[in-house]
Structures are given as structure tokens and as C-alpha cells.
Design a protein around this motif. Structure first.
Motif, PDB file in Angstrom:
ATOM      1  N   TYR A 176       0.877  -1.183   0.000  1.00  0.00           N
ATOM      2  CA  TYR A 176       0.000   0.000   0.000  1.00  0.00           C
ATOM      3  C   TYR A 176       0.904   1.221   0.000  1.00  0.00           C
ATOM      4  CZ  TYR A 176      -3.725  -3.230   0.606  1.00  0.00           C
ATOM      5  OH  TYR A 176      -4.599  -4.261   0.373  1.00  0.00           O
ATOM      6  N   CYS A 177       1.151   1.747  -1.187  1.00  0.00           N
ATOM      7  CA  CYS A 177       2.103   2.851  -1.338  1.00  0.00           C
ATOM      8  C   CYS A 177       1.327   4.164  -1.301  1.00  0.00           C
ATOM      9  CB  CYS A 177       2.880   2.701  -2.642  1.00  0.00           C
ATOM     10  SG  CYS A 177       4.128   3.986  -2.849  1.00  0.00           S
ATOM     11  N   LEU A 178       1.585   4.970  -0.292  1.00  0.00           N
ATOM     12  CA  LEU A 178       0.865   6.221  -0.092  1.00  0.00           C
ATOM     13  C   LEU A 178       1.732   7.333  -0.691  1.00  0.00           C
ATOM     14  CD1 LEU A 178      -0.007   5.434   3.628  1.00  0.00           C
ATOM     15  CD2 LEU A 178      -1.284   4.783   1.554  1.00  0.00           C
ATOM     16  N   ILE A 179       1.273   7.871  -1.815  1.00  0.00           N
ATOM     17  CA  ILE A 179       2.098   8.850  -2.536  1.00  0.00           C
ATOM     18  C   ILE A 179       1.656  10.252  -2.166  1.00  0.00           C
ATOM     19  CG2 ILE A 179       2.952   9.590  -4.775  1.00  0.00           C
ATOM     20  CD1 ILE A 179       2.230   6.898  -5.914  1.00  0.00           C
ATOM     21  N   LEU A 180       2.576  11.004  -1.599  1.00  0.00           N
ATOM     22  CA  LEU A 180       2.298  12.387  -1.219  1.00  0.00           C
ATOM     23  C   LEU A 180       3.021  13.316  -2.180  1.00  0.00           C
ATOM     24  CD1 LEU A 180       1.287  10.912   1.271  1.00  0.00           C
ATOM     25  CD2 LEU A 180       2.457  12.584   2.690  1.00  0.00           C
ATOM     26  N   SER A 181       2.310  14.337  -2.629  1.00  0.00           N
ATOM     27  CA  SER A 181       2.934  15.262  -3.582  1.00  0.00           C
ATOM     28  C   SER A 181       3.333  16.577  -2.919  1.00  0.00           C
ATOM     29  CB  SER A 181       1.970  15.542  -4.743  1.00  0.00           C
ATOM     30  OG  SER A 181       0.766  16.079  -4.243  1.00  0.00           O
ATOM     31  N   THR A 182       2.818  16.787  -1.694  1.00  0.00           N
ATOM     32  CA  THR A 182       3.198  18.000  -0.963  1.00  0.00           C
ATOM     33  C   THR A 182       3.428  17.609   0.490  1.00  0.00           C
ATOM     34  OG1 THR A 182       0.890  18.436  -0.401  1.00  0.00           O
ATOM     35  CG2 THR A 182       1.753  19.560  -2.351  1.00  0.00           C
ATOM     36  N   PHE A 223      -1.018  -0.646   9.060  1.00  0.00           N
ATOM     37  CA  PHE A 223      -0.913  -1.590   7.929  1.00  0.00           C
ATOM     38  C   PHE A 223       0.572  -1.907   7.757  1.00  0.00           C
ATOM     39  CE2 PHE A 223      -4.912   0.403   7.370  1.00  0.00           C
ATOM     40  CZ  PHE A 223      -5.719  -0.446   6.617  1.00  0.00           C
ATOM     41  N   GLU A 224       0.943  -3.159   7.996  1.00  0.00           N
ATOM     42  CA  GLU A 224       2.383  -3.462   7.994  1.00  0.00           C
ATOM     43  C   GLU A 224       3.003  -3.350   6.599  1.00  0.00           C
ATOM     44  OE1 GLU A 224       0.655  -7.313   6.864  1.00  0.00           O
ATOM     45  OE2 GLU A 224       0.099  -5.775   8.317  1.00  0.00           O
ATOM     46  N   ASP A 225       2.181  -3.361   5.560  1.00  0.00           N
ATOM     47  CA  ASP A 225       2.736  -3.216   4.207  1.00  0.00           C
ATOM     48  C   ASP A 225       2.374  -1.860   3.583  1.00  0.00           C
ATOM     49  OD1 ASP A 225       0.104  -3.972   4.171  1.00  0.00           O
ATOM     50  OD2 ASP A 225       0.290  -5.364   2.492  1.00  0.00           O
ATOM     51  N   ALA A 226       2.228  -0.845   4.426  1.00  0.00           N
ATOM     52  CA  ALA A 226       2.021   0.516   3.904  1.00  0.00           C
ATOM     53  C   ALA A 226       3.360   1.259   3.889  1.00  0.00           C
ATOM     54  CB  ALA A 226       1.008   1.265   4.762  1.00  0.00           C
ATOM     55  N   TRP A 227       3.572   2.031   2.839  1.00  0.00           N
ATOM     56  CA  TRP A 227       4.844   2.717   2.613  1.00  0.00           C
ATOM     57  C   TRP A 227       4.563   4.169   2.219  1.00  0.00           C
ATOM     58  CZ3 TRP A 227       9.320  -0.515   2.660  1.00  0.00           C
ATOM     59  CH2 TRP A 227       9.047  -1.890   2.692  1.00  0.00           C
ATOM     60  N   ILE A 228       5.522   5.031   2.450  1.00  0.00           N
ATOM     61  CA  ILE A 228       5.338   6.432   2.080  1.00  0.00           C
ATOM     62  C   ILE A 228       6.325   6.819   0.982  1.00  0.00           C
ATOM     63  CG2 ILE A 228       5.613   8.819   2.892  1.00  0.00           C
ATOM     64  CD1 ILE A 228       4.392   7.821   5.551  1.00  0.00           C
TER      65      ILE A 228
END
Ligand code: ZN
Length: 300
Positions: free
Chosen positions: A116-122, A138-143
Motif C-alpha cells: 500500500y504505497c501512499l504517494i504524497l505530492s506535498t 498496515f504493515e505493508d504501507a509505505w510512504i
């Protein structure tokens, strides 16, 4: 204060987790409409024509059509996605300071092994804090932080003041996966609950959370002959599927069709890099074999 939230799916028509989530929530608003009562929450199927075809897009990648220059073109564009981008911008924008949307959560799938890749643009305080909380839950969440000048950025999310592009994988494009669907729905619901917590002024008071942040450095293309032509090598089998793992100078990067290994040269300044979007199917046409990121540990 987060007053208006848009949940989007089907920005790419064959990324079916978001498509089905939006279709379900449209038919059953009770799935989401009590989670963040302090805000207006809307759900949208961003590219219905591509969804109908179960294709990424019809004429042009919709998620590359929201740069201000595209939205401002004086002539009516012929290509469907450029027209749709204007329509969405009219409903949820206009992109820029006066946009009516505070937050867009845009649900995508990737064929890459990215969890679960959480993409932040700001560096928006709410999306940072909420995403940090989700890496704990969520153990498989990434930033993944992908800074770009907002008006030039082509992504749908940039129509809002802040956004998270949620990239979920590995999932084959054009298909569904029940386990992934259920966890994705849970994750999107948590963002809404955390927005409610934010609006009550409570999320801000949580203790800082240590997070690993993967920041975009550069994209890496496939080996091609000088002057262009067909790709000359594949992702190396020892690298494929190992997103977020450090890639060191001398590591195996590609394998040619006659079985030779192509090694990674390393960065000119010697810094450590971490590839993501390894072997993403939709990026063959964009000539991206993977994106290289740098990793920092921060407190959010
Ligand atoms: Zn997508």
C-alpha cells in the motif's frame, strides 16, 4: 479544516480496486457517509469511458492531463481524457488556490510489489500525519514522496489542495483481488476517520511517528539501442519484486535476451537508492523500468 473530500477510482480504467470501491460506495453511501461527518465526501469514477473498456485510458493517460497548461488550452481538445480532465477540474477545482476540494484520495493499482504505497505530492500536515498513522496500522504501507511544482503536475489529485495517490499492488491490471479490495476499502475508510479526527483537532496532538520516507530521485529506463528501438533487456530476476530494497553499485539490474547481466552503475554521488515501480506494466510505454528513490527517516 478539511471541508471537502473526493474519493476517486478508475482514473486508470483497468485499475479495478478503485473502480469497484467507487461503484460500491456510490450504490451504498452508508459505507462511508458516517465516517467523516464534519466534511462533505464525494466519490467519483474519474475515467468512466476507460473503465467501460477495461483499459488504462482511451486516447491519453488521464492522470497526465491535469497540468495547468493542459487545463487552460484555449481550443476544445479532441482527445477524450483532456476533455474529461477539464470536466473534473470544473466540478472539483478549479486547480489552484481557489479550488473547492480540500483533499482527493485517488485509488490506483500497480503490478509492482509495492504493498500500500501512499504517494504524497506535498508536505501537507494532514496527509503526512494520517499516512504516518497508517504505516503503523498496515504493515505493508509505505510512504513515497514525489515533490513537484503543483501547477505543472499532471495528476488528478493536484486539483485539490492536498491529495494522496494510493498505489496498491501487486495486482494485475484489468483484474480484481478480493483480499486486496477488502484491505484497500479499510485503508480508505481509515483516511476518512482520520480526517474526522483532524477536524476535531485531535490527530494533530498525537505523538510524532517515526516514518521511512522514499523520495523520488529519478526514473530509470530500459536499455535501448542508441537512437531508440526495442528494449534490449528485462528486469533482472534477482531484482524483480524487490521494491524498496536498496540497490547497490554492482547489483544485477537487467538481463539481456541472450542471458547477460547488466549491473547497476551506482549514483554519481555514491548515495544509496531504493527502486520502486519495478516492472510496472503501464510504464513500458513510458520507458520507465523503475523509479529510483532516496530514503530518509523522519518524524511526522
Ligand atoms: Zn494508476
Amino acid at each position: 479544516m478539511i471541508n471537502t473530500i473526493v474519493i476517486a477510482g478508475g482514473t486508470h480504467g483497468n485499475e479495478r480496486t478503485g473502480v469497484s470501491l467507487v461503484e460500491k460506495w456510490k450504490a451504498h453511501p452508508e459505507c462511508y457517509n458516517t465516517l467523516c461527518k464534519s466534511a462533505t465526501v464525494d466519490v467519483v469514477l474519474a475515467n468512466p469511458e476507460a473503465v467501460r473498456l477495461n483499459r488504462r485510458y482511451c486516447d491519453h493517460d488521464l492522470n497526465r492531463a491535469f497540468a495547468q497548461t493542459c487545463l487552460d488550452m484555449s481550443v476544445e481538445p479532441a482527445q477524450y481524457e483532456f476533455r474529461r480532465a477539464r470536466e473534473l477540474n470544473k466540478i472539483y477545482g478549479p486547480k489552484g488556490e481557489n479550488t473547492r476540494t480540500d483533499l482527493i484520495l485517488d485509488v490506483h493499482n500497480t503490478g509492482s510489489n509495492m504493498g500500500y504505497c501512499l504517494i504524497l505530492s506535498t508536505r501537507d500536515p494532514f496527509t503526512m500525519k494520517a499516512s504516518a498513522v497508517l504505516t503503523q496500522e498496515f504493515e505493508d504501507a509505505w510512504i513515497y514522496y514525489q515533490p513537484e511544482e503543483r501547477s505543472a503536475s499532471p495528476y488528478f489529485g493536484t486539483v485539490a489542495k492536498a491529495d494522496v495517490c494510493i498505489e496498491i499492488g501487486p495486482q494485475q491490471h484489468g483484474t480484481l483481488n478480493a483480499a486486496i479490495f477488502e484491505r484497500s476499502e479499510k485503508l480508505v475508510k481509515r483516511y476518512l476517520e482520520l480526517a474526522e479526527e483532524w477536524n476535531r483537532g485531535e490527530l494533530q496532538k498525537r505523538a510524532p511517528i517515526k516514518v521511512e520516507v522514499y523520495t523520488q530521485l529519478r526514473d530509470l529506463g530500459y536499455p535501448k539501442p542508441q537512437g531508440g528501438g526495442a528494449i534490449q533487456a528485462m528486469i533482472h530476476p534477482e531484482l524483480d519484486g524487490h521494491d524498496y530494497r536498496e540497490l547497490r553499485q554492482g547489483d544485477k539490474l537487467f538481463r539481456t535476451f541472450d542471458g547477460k547481466d547488466i549491473l547497476f552503475d551506482g549514483e554519481p554521488d555514491g548515495r544509496s537508492v531504493y527502486p520502486i515501480f519495478i516492472n510496472e506494466p503501464a510504464y513500458y510505454e513510458k520507458d520507465i523500468a523503475m523509479s529510483l528513490t532516496v530514503k530518509t527517516v523522519e518524524e511526522w
